[in-house]
Design a protein around this motif. Sequence first.
Motif: not given
Length: 353
Positions: A165-173, A183-199
């Motif tokens: 289980x990996x957690x991300x944050x919705x930047x809008x909400x 429950x989901x198919x995890x792909x590389x983009x999910x891990x990119x989202x999890x590590x996308x420390x903005x900016x």
Amino acid sequence: MGRDMPGERPATLGDFDTALVLGGGNALGAYHLGVSETLYEAGIEPSWYLGTSIGAVAAALLVGNPSETRLVRLRSFWEQAAQAGRPFGSRWLPEEVRALLNNDHALSALLFGRPGLFGTRFPGLLSLLPFMPSDRALRDQSPLARTLARLIDFERLNNTELRLSIVTLDMESGEEVWFDNWRHEIRPEHLLAATAFAPLFAPVEIDGRLLCDAGFGNNLPVGRAFREGAAHDFLCIAVDLYSLSHGRPSSLDETVARIQDLVFATQSNSAIAALMRERDLMRRLDPDGPSAILAHLSYRAPGHQRSLKPLDYSRESLEERIIQGRLDMTAMLARLRSAPRTEPLAYLGSREG
């Protein structure tokens, strides 16, 4: 649960279900490797892995590889990112000199990137200038996507009995968005989202939601583990990359480093305090309810790792973190052998100090 390496499982754990929670902290995540090596050597096999940011990457590497290669792949991840060693050993240099060297390595990583992790991005910072196209980040994470595709067997990851289980944050909400291989198919983009420390890194759009690193609000997701995993006797090993307690800062560099610790470690402290209250209430309502143990490890960076420590990929710093992870997990295993088995939540960790 099986074993990969010879070792004696702490006798008091019995049949406790085990979860491994890995926190975020960029280059500090080498600590996860040392912890994991010692954990497996002791014969402890978590059935559920949860992660934020670099913790999500480490968890995916451990779940998405067979037992005989998972630690090799995790170590390869850090070896490719390591900055070349210095022309002479620095361990005997004064602390202030070592701090300068470490910050220099971090600045170099920020400016020029790290192989297999991130590189330059256009327009990036130049987007602030007039007449330049707009951009949402400073650095390009596409090298990480290629590294993940090379080091992780995503077919295995999405078809294993082990849970991730990996957690991300919705930047809008501002909502947490979780991805779970059950429950989901995890792909590389999910891990990119999890590590996308903005900016620093760009958020990633998945299913119409713009997602980024959840470390801003939930850097050590122990709450999720206990909400879903504590129906039976439960052991949660939570690995924090920031420490709540440390020495008094005496310079601007040390103050910035300390603020980083406080921002992230206070999240963990509050979450654990809430868990303890919740578990105590549950036991009052159900005296025969399941027991739980929370083993909370915190990486306490040495004095020469300061304000830019999350970007310090110097080989010496990475190795220091790996070694410290092994030492801390070894000490925790000794404590687990005598941990109480009948409490609603027996806490072993830094909040006791």
